[in-house]
Design a protein around this motif. Structure first.
Motif, PDB file in Angstrom:
ATOM      1  N   CYS A  21      68.703   6.740  20.920  1.00 54.75           N
ATOM      2  CA  CYS A  21      67.220   6.195  20.736  1.00 54.75           C
ATOM      3  C   CYS A  21      66.995   5.887  22.528  1.00 54.75           C
ATOM      4  N   THR A  22      65.912   6.112  22.751  1.00 52.28           N
ATOM      5  CA  THR A  22      65.437   5.941  24.167  1.00 52.28           C
ATOM      6  C   THR A  22      64.061   5.157  24.248  1.00 52.28           C
ATOM      7  N   ILE A  23      63.984   4.001  24.997  1.00 49.31           N
ATOM      8  CA  ILE A  23      62.888   3.349  25.215  1.00 49.31           C
ATOM      9  C   ILE A  23      62.166   3.747  26.434  1.00 49.31           C
ATOM     10  N   TRP A  24      61.009   3.875  26.071  1.00 47.42           N
ATOM     11  CA  TRP A  24      59.989   4.491  27.297  1.00 47.42           C
ATOM     12  C   TRP A  24      59.192   3.708  27.839  1.00 47.42           C
ATOM     13  N   ASP A  25      59.058   3.423  29.207  1.00 46.05           N
ATOM     14  CA  ASP A  25      57.779   2.865  29.742  1.00 46.05           C
ATOM     15  C   ASP A  25      56.766   3.766  29.786  1.00 46.05           C
ATOM     16  N   ILE A  26      55.753   3.849  29.241  1.00 41.08           N
ATOM     17  CA  ILE A  26      54.802   4.982  29.346  1.00 41.08           C
ATOM     18  C   ILE A  26      53.712   4.736  30.481  1.00 41.08           C
ATOM     19  N   ASN A  27      53.800   3.756  30.902  1.00 41.99           N
ATOM     20  CA  ASN A  27      52.974   3.429  32.338  1.00 41.99           C
ATOM     21  C   ASN A  27      53.570   4.154  33.515  1.00 41.99           C
ATOM     22  N   THR A  28      55.033   3.920  33.438  1.00 45.19           N
ATOM     23  CA  THR A  28      55.705   4.447  34.677  1.00 45.19           C
ATOM     24  C   THR A  28      56.241   5.859  34.547  1.00 45.19           C
ATOM     25  N   GLN A  29      56.448   6.178  32.941  1.00 45.95           N
ATOM     26  CA  GLN A  29      56.887   7.257  32.559  1.00 45.95           C
ATOM     27  C   GLN A  29      58.303   7.613  32.648  1.00 45.95           C
ATOM     28  N   ILE A  30      59.033   6.335  32.818  1.00 44.22           N
ATOM     29  CA  ILE A  30      60.346   6.481  33.046  1.00 44.22           C
ATOM     30  C   ILE A  30      61.251   5.965  31.823  1.00 44.22           C
ATOM     31  N   VAL A  31      62.305   6.198  31.561  1.00 40.02           N
ATOM     32  CA  VAL A  31      63.285   5.494  30.495  1.00 40.02           C
ATOM     33  C   VAL A  31      63.543   4.120  31.022  1.00 40.02           C
ATOM     34  N   LYS A  32      63.383   3.272  30.188  1.00 36.49           N
ATOM     35  CA  LYS A  32      63.894   1.727  30.223  1.00 36.49           C
ATOM     36  C   LYS A  32      65.202   1.649  30.111  1.00 36.49           C
TER      37      LYS A  32
END
Length: 372
Positions: free
Chosen positions: A188-199
């Protein structure tokens, strides 16, 4: 049903509440679907549906509704039409609209306006990758929309040169900058869609992860998969997960829905099963109740967005059933309180959070919206 946008000047007030069922026929099998969280004028709706075509080229349609008075009719009739089409690689495994809807203000802690792309309505899809799209009025005045791809987020799994297909995702309602995706590569991958990077990324299961869902709040989510377990994760402490349920013979669990009105309860079901399992996270390992009622394999489940004790299930027996679980701690829940018979095997269903009197179901090449 209508295949094109209604003409200008046809705005009408919706009819008095009565038994209402409306159908849209798509040019392909409908699989994924989602209600927009926007509050539309005159009780109009906006939905997204995704095609299931066994090839690379697939489609997402953005559907809208309009009330029109038909000849020799006492009441105006709702028409559903395609306002926009988006070319999509492979079938969408899931579609969701931004939980912010059309709000321009940021949610506290979101770190930026996740859905505030110039006032556009943002949606996300999963398949080979996680994609973000925005839609907005195209200015024609005909009720049609324009779309733009805002982001393509590629999993940074360095253990493989290939991307692993994404099976599902959920969008955090309290922090709309955060999306968590599940994959067949067990992660499972948690994304920050503002920075478009994987948290962060966690190995969630021993086998493929099929579905996941956030609880109420920003920290806890649960997942299910091919290893037959339901696992709880806390973003504040991802070193460990809690297994709250295992199927007796480790049969795969296909879908998971969290009760947002009472986050003690989860719903899930096994692959090729006619029953839906209701779990209380305070009492792990033992279902609080099991819902039968279907004569075919369950394909979808949705909690009522406005009630803690109502849930809808849909299956290959062409039925969508609504259940009252208010007494489930005292006695078994044997019969649904409402049943709808569709014209084919129901592939998916969603219960509208912005207009909770309405449920949508997908079967064959049709989308139906039902007032409940």
């Amino acid at each position: 049903m209508a295949s094109k946008a209604p003409s200008r000047g046809s705005d009408m007030e919706p009819p008095q509440q009565r038994k209402e069922i409306y159908t849209y026929k798509a040019p392909w099998t409908v699989f994924s679907l989602a209600w927009s969280n926007r509050i539309e004028q005159n009780s109009q709706f906006r939905l997204a549906i995704g095609s299931y075509i066994e090839q690379y080229n697939n489609t997402v349609q953005i559907l809208k509704t309009k009330y029109q008075l038909q000849p020799n009719s006492e009441y105006p009739t709702m028409q559903i039409y395609s306002a926009c089409e988006i070319e999509h690689p492979y079938p969408c495994t899931k579609i969701l609209w931004s939980p912010e809807g059309n709000k321009s203000s940021n949610v506290a802690g979101a770190g930026g306006g996740a859905s505030n792309f110039g006032g556009r309505d943002l949606l996300a899809t999963t398949g080979d990758y996680l994609r973000l799209w925005s839609v907005a009025d195209d200015g024609s005045g005909d009720g049609t929309l324009t779309h733009k791809r805002e982001a393509l987020m590629i999993n940074n799994n360095r253990n493989s040169e290939y991307c692993s297909p994404l099976t599902s995702f959920d969008w955090n309602e309290y922090d709309p900058s955060m999306i968590v995706t599940s994959s067949i590569d067990t992660t499972c991958t948690i994304w920050d869609i503002n920075t478009q990077i994987v948290k962060t990324q966690v190995i969630a299961h021993d086998k493929e992860v099929f579905d996941l869902a956030f609880s109420r709040g920003t920290d806890v989510f649960a997942s299910v998969g091919a290893d037959g377990s339901v696992r709880l994760f806390d973003l504040r402490s991802l070193e460990h997960s809690t297994i709250i349920y295992d199927t007796p013979n480790l049969e795969p669990l296909l879908r998971l829905e969290w009760n947002k009105q009472d986050p003690n309860y989860l719903a899930t079901f096994k692959v090729d099963s006619q029953s839906t399992i209701i779990l209380d996270i305070r009492v792990p390992c033992q279902p609080v109740t099991i819902l039968g009622g279907h004569a075919g394999c369950v394909n979808a489940v949705a909690w009522a967005p406005h009630s803690s004790c109502h849930i809808c299930t849909a299956a290959d027996d062409s039925h969508a059933l609504i259940w009252d679980l208010s007494q489930m701690s005292k006695r078994p829940v044997e019969d649904p309180i409402l049943a709808y018979n569709a014209e084919g095997e129901v592939n998916n269903l969603q219960w509208s959070s912005s207009q909770p009197d309405w449920v949508s179901i997908a079967f064959s090449d049709k989308l139906q919206i039902l007032r409940v």
